[in-house]
Design an enzyme around this catalytic site. Structure first.
Site, PDB file in Angstrom:
ATOM      1  CG  ASP A 238      -7.845   9.236   3.849  1.00 54.44           C
ATOM      2  OD1 ASP A 238      -7.614  10.267   4.513  1.00 54.44           O
ATOM      3  OD2 ASP A 238      -6.973   8.678   3.168  1.00 54.44           O
TER       4      ASP A 238
ATOM      5  CE1 TYR B  22      -3.706   2.499   0.829  1.00 56.86           C
ATOM      6  CE2 TYR B  22      -2.304   3.196   2.635  1.00 56.86           C
ATOM      7  CZ  TYR B  22      -3.400   3.395   1.829  1.00 56.86           C
ATOM      8  OH  TYR B  22      -4.202   4.484   2.020  1.00 56.86           O
TER       9      TYR B  22
END
Length: 123
Positions: free
Chosen positions: A38, A14
Site C-alpha cells: 500500500d 476493515y
C-alpha cells in the site's frame, strides 16, 4: 474457502476499523504470514508485526471511512473506498481501490492498494 458473505463482512469490518479501530484490531483481520502492499509499487509489509507497524501510522488521527463499491469473486474482493484523515486545520482524502485475497480460514492473505498522488485531495 470463505463465502461471499464472509468476505463482504470482513471488508465492511476493515472499513469500520480504518475509521475507528486500532492497528491491533486491523491486524486481527490478517493471516500470520499476510502481505500488505500500500500503495502498489511501494514497500511490501510481510507478517502481522510489519502490518501492525504500517497501520499504526494512522492511530490517533481523526478518521472517517466510507465504502464506495465492492466486488467479490472467488476468494478475492476488490473495493473502492474514501478515507478522510484530519489533522489540525487540514487533512487529506485518499480514494484507493484495494484488492484482498482471502485464505481458507477467511483471513486476509494479501492486500494491495491501488492509488497514487492523483487520488489524494488535501483539505
Amino acid at each position: 474457502m470463505p463465502s461471499a458473505e464472509d468476505i463482504a463482512h470482513t471488508v465492511n469490518r476493515y472499513i469500520g476499523l480504518l475509521a475507528k479501530g486500532s492497528a491491533d484490531d486491523l491486524v486481527e483481520l490478517y493471516a500470520d504470514d499476510a502481505t500488505v502492499e500500500d500503495p502498489v509499487g511501494g514497500e511490501v509489509h510481510i507478517g502481522q508485526q510489519a502490518i501492525r507497524g504500517f497501520y499504526s501510522a494512522i492511530e490517533g488521527a481523526e478518521r472517517e471511512c466510507e465504502l464506495v463499491s465492492l466486488r467479490i469473486a472467488g476468494n478475492e474482493a476488490a473495493f473502492q473506498f474514501r478515507l478522510t484523515v484530519k489533522a489540525g486545520d487540514g487533512g487529506l482524502v485518499i480514494e484507493p481501490i484495494d484488492v484482498m485475497a482471502f485464505n481458507d480460514d477467511g483471513k486476509v492473505a494479501a492486500m494491495k492498494a491501488y492509488w497514487a498522488a492523483d487520488n489524494v485531495t488535501q483539505l
